[in-house]
Design a protein around this motif. Structure first.
Motif, PDB file in Angstrom:
ATOM      1  N   VAL A   8       5.289  -2.585  -7.882  1.00 29.80           N
ATOM      2  CA  VAL A   8       5.334  -3.922  -8.771  1.00 29.80           C
ATOM      3  C   VAL A   8       6.149  -5.054  -8.051  1.00 29.80           C
ATOM      4  O   VAL A   8       6.872  -4.791  -6.930  1.00 29.80           O
ATOM      5  N   PRO A   9       5.838  -6.064  -8.389  1.00 28.35           N
ATOM      6  CA  PRO A   9       6.467  -7.076  -7.582  1.00 28.35           C
ATOM      7  C   PRO A   9       8.028  -7.067  -8.052  1.00 28.35           C
ATOM      8  O   PRO A   9       8.519  -6.391  -9.048  1.00 28.35           O
ATOM      9  N   ALA A  10       8.936  -7.492  -6.729  1.00 27.22           N
ATOM     10  CA  ALA A  10      10.266  -7.279  -6.772  1.00 27.22           C
ATOM     11  C   ALA A  10      10.797  -8.532  -6.720  1.00 27.22           C
ATOM     12  O   ALA A  10      10.089  -9.882  -6.117  1.00 27.22           O
ATOM     13  N   VAL A  20       7.685  -9.792  -2.354  1.00 22.24           N
ATOM     14  CA  VAL A  20       8.695  -8.453  -1.843  1.00 22.24           C
ATOM     15  C   VAL A  20       8.025  -7.508  -3.048  1.00 22.24           C
ATOM     16  O   VAL A  20       7.771  -7.751  -4.334  1.00 22.24           O
ATOM     17  N   TRP A  21       7.808  -6.289  -2.552  1.00 17.79           N
ATOM     18  CA  TRP A  21       7.373  -5.009  -3.596  1.00 17.79           C
ATOM     19  C   TRP A  21       8.435  -4.139  -3.765  1.00 17.79           C
ATOM     20  O   TRP A  21       9.124  -3.762  -2.973  1.00 17.79           O
ATOM     21  N   ALA A  22       8.531  -3.598  -4.967  1.00 20.99           N
ATOM     22  CA  ALA A  22       9.290  -2.323  -5.262  1.00 20.99           C
ATOM     23  C   ALA A  22       8.397  -1.170  -5.850  1.00 20.99           C
ATOM     24  O   ALA A  22       7.220  -1.432  -6.085  1.00 20.99           O
ATOM     25  N   ILE A  23       9.067  -0.138  -5.899  1.00 21.04           N
ATOM     26  CA  ILE A  23       8.166   1.142  -6.382  1.00 21.04           C
ATOM     27  C   ILE A  23       8.966   1.428  -7.597  1.00 21.04           C
ATOM     28  O   ILE A  23      10.317   1.699  -7.719  1.00 21.04           O
ATOM     29  N   GLN A  24       7.851   1.523  -8.507  1.00 22.96           N
ATOM     30  CA  GLN A  24       8.364   1.957  -9.971  1.00 22.96           C
ATOM     31  C   GLN A  24       7.834   3.473 -10.222  1.00 22.96           C
ATOM     32  O   GLN A  24       6.958   3.753  -9.907  1.00 22.96           O
ATOM     33  N   ASP A  25       8.776   4.276 -10.952  1.00 25.05           N
ATOM     34  CA  ASP A  25       8.533   5.682 -11.418  1.00 25.05           C
ATOM     35  C   ASP A  25       8.139   5.450 -12.670  1.00 25.05           C
ATOM     36  O   ASP A  25       8.862   5.254 -13.706  1.00 25.05           O
ATOM     37  N   HIS A  26       6.827   5.989 -12.686  1.00 26.98           N
ATOM     38  CA  HIS A  26       6.312   5.855 -14.207  1.00 26.98           C
ATOM     39  C   HIS A  26       6.693   6.922 -14.930  1.00 26.98           C
ATOM     40  O   HIS A  26       6.847   6.741 -16.266  1.00 26.98           O
ATOM     41  N   ARG A  43      12.859  -1.787  -1.441  1.00 28.19           N
ATOM     42  CA  ARG A  43      12.107  -2.900  -1.369  1.00 28.19           C
ATOM     43  C   ARG A  43      10.967  -2.914  -0.115  1.00 28.19           C
ATOM     44  O   ARG A  43      11.630  -2.391   0.955  1.00 28.19           O
ATOM     45  N   PHE A  44      10.077  -3.499  -0.323  1.00 22.90           N
ATOM     46  CA  PHE A  44       9.114  -3.698   0.889  1.00 22.90           C
ATOM     47  C   PHE A  44       8.618  -5.074   1.118  1.00 22.90           C
ATOM     48  O   PHE A  44       8.210  -5.687  -0.128  1.00 22.90           O
ATOM     49  N   ASP A  48       1.415  -3.017   2.349  1.00 26.08           N
ATOM     50  CA  ASP A  48       0.801  -1.905   3.167  1.00 26.08           C
ATOM     51  C   ASP A  48       1.570  -0.881   2.889  1.00 26.08           C
ATOM     52  O   ASP A  48       1.338   0.279   2.866  1.00 26.08           O
ATOM     53  N   ARG A  49       2.716  -1.119   3.479  1.00 26.88           N
ATOM     54  CA  ARG A  49       3.878  -0.250   3.799  1.00 26.88           C
ATOM     55  C   ARG A  49       4.215   0.329   2.500  1.00 26.88           C
ATOM     56  O   ARG A  49       4.734   1.541   2.372  1.00 26.88           O
ATOM     57  N   ALA A  50       4.277  -0.511   1.305  1.00 30.67           N
ATOM     58  CA  ALA A  50       4.754  -0.158   0.056  1.00 30.67           C
ATOM     59  C   ALA A  50       3.606   1.197  -0.408  1.00 30.67           C
ATOM     60  O   ALA A  50       3.992   2.267  -0.737  1.00 30.67           O
ATOM     61  N   GLU A  51       2.331   0.788  -0.098  1.00 30.20           N
ATOM     62  CA  GLU A  51       1.167   1.786  -0.398  1.00 30.20           C
ATOM     63  C   GLU A  51       1.462   3.153   0.509  1.00 30.20           C
ATOM     64  O   GLU A  51       1.482   4.127  -0.256  1.00 30.20           O
TER      65      GLU A  51
END
Length: 66
Positions: A8-10, A20-26, A43-44, A48-51
């Motif tokens: 998700v966008p951060a 900037v991207w963040a990881i959300q725990d569904h 944060r990424f 690509d690094r987030a993936e």
């Protein structure tokens, strides 16, 4: 099979012109923390690094998920 994590966008640092991207725990709806117990989300600065983080940390399906 559903995925546990999503990208998700951060919030970007103030005045930043890059995404900037963040990881959300569904499962919990919360952002994954960088270094527990600190409150900052992981944060990424590259999607690509987030993936790669998601693919590395996604739980492996068990026999009951097959």
């Amino acid at each position: 099979m559903s995925h546990r994590y999503g990208i998700v966008p951060a919030d970007a640092p103030h005045g930043a012109s890059y995404p900037v991207w963040a990881i959300q725990d569904h499962k919990t709806g919360e952002l994954v923390k960088a270094l527990p117990p600190r409150p900052e989300p992981l944060r990424f600065y590259s999607y690509d690094r987030a993936e790669r983080w998601v693919s590395t940390n996604e739980p492996r399906p068990g026999p009951e998920d097959a």
